[in-house]
Design a protein around this motif. Sequence first.
Motif, PDB file in Angstrom:
ATOM      1  N   GLY A 416       0.821  -1.193   0.000  1.00  0.00           N
ATOM      2  CA  GLY A 416       0.000   0.000   0.000  1.00  0.00           C
ATOM      3  C   GLY A 416       0.860   1.250   0.000  1.00  0.00           C
ATOM      4  O   GLY A 416       2.096   1.177  -0.090  1.00  0.00           O
ATOM      5  N   PHE A 417       0.237   2.405   0.141  1.00  0.00           N
ATOM      6  CA  PHE A 417       0.968   3.674   0.091  1.00  0.00           C
ATOM      7  C   PHE A 417       0.042   4.778   0.553  1.00  0.00           C
ATOM      8  O   PHE A 417      -1.155   4.564   0.803  1.00  0.00           O
ATOM      9  N   SER A 418       0.598   5.973   0.666  1.00  0.00           N
ATOM     10  CA  SER A 418      -0.204   7.155   0.977  1.00  0.00           C
ATOM     11  C   SER A 418       0.224   8.293   0.058  1.00  0.00           C
ATOM     12  O   SER A 418       1.200   8.183  -0.688  1.00  0.00           O
ATOM     13  N   GLY A 419      -0.483   9.404   0.133  1.00  0.00           N
ATOM     14  CA  GLY A 419      -0.106  10.569  -0.642  1.00  0.00           C
ATOM     15  C   GLY A 419       1.277  11.062  -0.274  1.00  0.00           C
ATOM     16  O   GLY A 419       2.017  11.570  -1.125  1.00  0.00           O
ATOM     17  N   GLU A 420       1.656  10.889   0.978  1.00  0.00           N
ATOM     18  CA  GLU A 420       2.973  11.316   1.419  1.00  0.00           C
ATOM     19  C   GLU A 420       4.067  10.487   0.755  1.00  0.00           C
ATOM     20  O   GLU A 420       5.150  11.000   0.452  1.00  0.00           O
ATOM     21  N   THR A 421       3.796   9.200   0.502  1.00  0.00           N
ATOM     22  CA  THR A 421       4.761   8.356  -0.212  1.00  0.00           C
ATOM     23  C   THR A 421       5.033   8.935  -1.588  1.00  0.00           C
ATOM     24  O   THR A 421       6.189   9.081  -2.002  1.00  0.00           O
ATOM     25  N   ALA A 422       3.967   9.266  -2.312  1.00  0.00           N
ATOM     26  CA  ALA A 422       4.126   9.837  -3.651  1.00  0.00           C
ATOM     27  C   ALA A 422       4.843  11.176  -3.591  1.00  0.00           C
ATOM     28  O   ALA A 422       5.692  11.491  -4.438  1.00  0.00           O
ATOM     29  N   ARG A 423       4.518  11.991  -2.578  1.00  0.00           N
ATOM     30  CA  ARG A 423       5.145  13.308  -2.459  1.00  0.00           C
ATOM     31  C   ARG A 423       6.671  13.188  -2.352  1.00  0.00           C
ATOM     32  O   ARG A 423       7.411  13.934  -2.991  1.00  0.00           O
ATOM     33  N   ARG A 424       7.150  12.247  -1.558  1.00  0.00           N
ATOM     34  CA  ARG A 424       8.592  12.081  -1.383  1.00  0.00           C
ATOM     35  C   ARG A 424       9.300  11.825  -2.707  1.00  0.00           C
ATOM     36  O   ARG A 424      10.354  12.384  -2.987  1.00  0.00           O
ATOM     37  N   TYR A 425       8.712  10.974  -3.531  1.00  0.00           N
ATOM     38  CA  TYR A 425       9.347  10.654  -4.809  1.00  0.00           C
ATOM     39  C   TYR A 425       9.224  11.799  -5.798  1.00  0.00           C
ATOM     40  O   TYR A 425      10.156  12.085  -6.549  1.00  0.00           O
ATOM     41  N   LEU A 426       8.083  12.472  -5.805  1.00  0.00           N
ATOM     42  CA  LEU A 426       7.888  13.567  -6.750  1.00  0.00           C
ATOM     43  C   LEU A 426       8.779  14.756  -6.426  1.00  0.00           C
ATOM     44  O   LEU A 426       9.337  15.400  -7.317  1.00  0.00           O
ATOM     45  N   GLU A 427       8.942  15.058  -5.150  1.00  0.00           N
ATOM     46  CA  GLU A 427       9.754  16.211  -4.773  1.00  0.00           C
ATOM     47  C   GLU A 427      11.237  15.975  -5.023  1.00  0.00           C
ATOM     48  O   GLU A 427      12.022  16.924  -5.117  1.00  0.00           O
ATOM     49  N   ALA A 428      11.634  14.714  -5.131  1.00  0.00           N
ATOM     50  CA  ALA A 428      13.040  14.406  -5.404  1.00  0.00           C
ATOM     51  C   ALA A 428      13.392  14.534  -6.876  1.00  0.00           C
ATOM     52  O   ALA A 428      14.579  14.544  -7.237  1.00  0.00           O
ATOM     53  N   LEU A 429      12.391  14.672  -7.730  1.00  0.00           N
ATOM     54  CA  LEU A 429      12.626  14.779  -9.165  1.00  0.00           C
ATOM     55  C   LEU A 429      12.689  16.241  -9.587  1.00  0.00           C
ATOM     56  O   LEU A 429      12.027  17.090  -8.986  1.00  0.00           O
ATOM     57  N   PRO A 430      13.435  16.550 -10.636  1.00  0.00           N
ATOM     58  CA  PRO A 430      13.502  17.945 -11.102  1.00  0.00           C
ATOM     59  C   PRO A 430      12.171  18.372 -11.706  1.00  0.00           C
ATOM     60  O   PRO A 430      11.411  17.573 -12.217  1.00  0.00           O
ATOM     61  N   THR A 431      11.913  19.682 -11.610  1.00  0.00           N
ATOM     62  CA  THR A 431      10.702  20.218 -12.231  1.00  0.00           C
ATOM     63  C   THR A 431      10.905  20.305 -13.734  1.00  0.00           C
ATOM     64  O   THR A 431      12.022  20.278 -14.237  1.00  0.00           O
ATOM     65  N   LEU A 432       9.802  20.485 -14.443  1.00  0.00           N
ATOM     66  CA  LEU A 432       9.881  20.613 -15.904  1.00  0.00           C
ATOM     67  C   LEU A 432      10.521  21.949 -16.276  1.00  0.00           C
ATOM     68  O   LEU A 432      10.296  22.967 -15.626  1.00  0.00           O
ATOM     69  N   SER A 433      11.292  21.910 -17.320  1.00  0.00           N
ATOM     70  CA  SER A 433      11.895  23.147 -17.810  1.00  0.00           C
ATOM     71  C   SER A 433      10.860  23.940 -18.598  1.00  0.00           C
ATOM     72  O   SER A 433       9.894  23.377 -19.110  1.00  0.00           O
ATOM     73  N   PRO A 434      11.047  25.272 -18.726  1.00  0.00           N
ATOM     74  CA  PRO A 434      10.071  26.088 -19.486  1.00  0.00           C
ATOM     75  C   PRO A 434       9.907  25.609 -20.920  1.00  0.00           C
ATOM     76  O   PRO A 434       8.835  25.770 -21.508  1.00  0.00           O
ATOM     77  N   GLN A 435      10.935  25.024 -21.518  1.00  0.00           N
ATOM     78  CA  GLN A 435      10.855  24.597 -22.910  1.00  0.00           C
ATOM     79  C   GLN A 435       9.868  23.465 -23.108  1.00  0.00           C
ATOM     80  O   GLN A 435       9.402  23.225 -24.222  1.00  0.00           O
ATOM     81  N   THR A 436       9.568  22.730 -22.042  1.00  0.00           N
ATOM     82  CA  THR A 436       8.683  21.588 -22.209  1.00  0.00           C
ATOM     83  C   THR A 436       7.237  21.905 -21.876  1.00  0.00           C
ATOM     84  O   THR A 436       6.378  21.055 -22.023  1.00  0.00           O
ATOM     85  N   VAL A 437       6.987  23.122 -21.388  1.00  0.00           N
ATOM     86  CA  VAL A 437       5.622  23.477 -21.018  1.00  0.00           C
ATOM     87  C   VAL A 437       4.843  23.918 -22.241  1.00  0.00           C
ATOM     88  O   VAL A 437       5.350  24.651 -23.068  1.00  0.00           O
TER      89      VAL A 437
END
Length: 437
Positions: A416-437
């Motif tokens: 199982g998992f929680s929203g906090e589990t997903a948050r940890r992995y998402l926050e460790a990844l870089p945000t999208l660059s402006p060129q990809t938006v």
Amino acid sequence: MYDIFSLPLIRFPDGFLWGSATAGHQIEGDNTHSQAWHKEQAPEFYAADPERTVRAPSGKACDHYRLYREDVDLIAALGHQAYRMSIEWSRIEPLEGQWDHTAAAHYLDLLERLVQKGIRVFVTLHHFTHPRWFDQLGGFGKADNRRYFERYLTFLLPKITPFVSGWTVINEFNQLGGLTAGPAIAPLKFNMLRAHALGYHLIKQYSAAPVSSAHAFIHWFPRRFHDTLDRRMADFADFTTNEFFFHALRTGELVYPGVDAEYAPEVKGALDCWAINYYTRHMVDARLARLDGPRFRHKQLRMIPMHFYLEEMYPEGLIANLERLRDYPVYITENGCAADDDRFRIVYLALHLSALHEAMERGVDVRGYFYWSLMDNYEWTTFIPRFGLVAVDFRTFRRTPKPSAFFYREVIENNGFSGETARRYLEALPTLSPQTV
């Protein structure tokens, strides 16, 4: 759509099965005796893409046929409890009536290695591809050709049964011909239903493991929700791709628009579970020649070039569809996201597992979940879509697990998992660059 970060702690039942899925032609490479391989060599294969910027032959694919030992170790290292794979008929019987015992031994070694690692194996016997000679004889389009499939299964099943924990006879034949194919496609769909039943009854002679055929559960959605025509056409699309399949397996009655119904007693009850492949919804516009296109596109979700299939995430469709399947246990045999940015995959997983849990709370007996796909692979005409938990460099064939692979491993470890589990992995990844938006 759910707020991913507010998801409470979700636990799945003890014994719930977690795994991933692949198909032989899409990962093995050099499947030279298959009908798919030969179609990829034909000039008309590139007609829609003359500059060959998107379309490509499968070639070495992921080179899994050579690297299968390392891939078994990888599956185990990622914590997967189960693995859905296909066995290529065209390797086992490359020429009509001639068995390749070396290829059979290859698959036996693969199966044995998986089982030795404690991984339960779900085998698909026909995942879109078959020998070229069978195709030249008319394939499943001719009723009499089922005898070749029966002969193949009679050769294969006694050898592999000791290693198999679940069976898929045929993958997604409910989609054959597409939505607007008309009654001309009905004989092929009826033949495939009978081939499924043949496979089911043969397997039951050797195995007590659950048997089904994987169903592409397409969630047809009226583009204008309260428009009568859109709703009627969505119902029609649902019948031609979904309900005809469910109705046949429940009753033995083969019903399809534009042709007389048939009764096939061997089809009735020829399943032990529903095997469901679900990705997203398809919008139906009754005012277009093609009822299923163009698909709905949400500007905020088109932040990267996906080039393939997934224009939105619609986990609610998984709940709605599964509630129709209360009469047998259910396995989710495919569910996944094609995206270059792995954050989409983590969000997709979290949302769909949450929806799956809700369907189970509503009384649907779901026994297991297989993410599509274990690794980036060949998607039938192109290498561009990236579905994998594991990235593949298609020049060197190096495998690199993505953050989503480790998120999924944690889900499996905790059941199982929680929203906090997903948050940890998402926050460790870089945000999208402006060129990809």
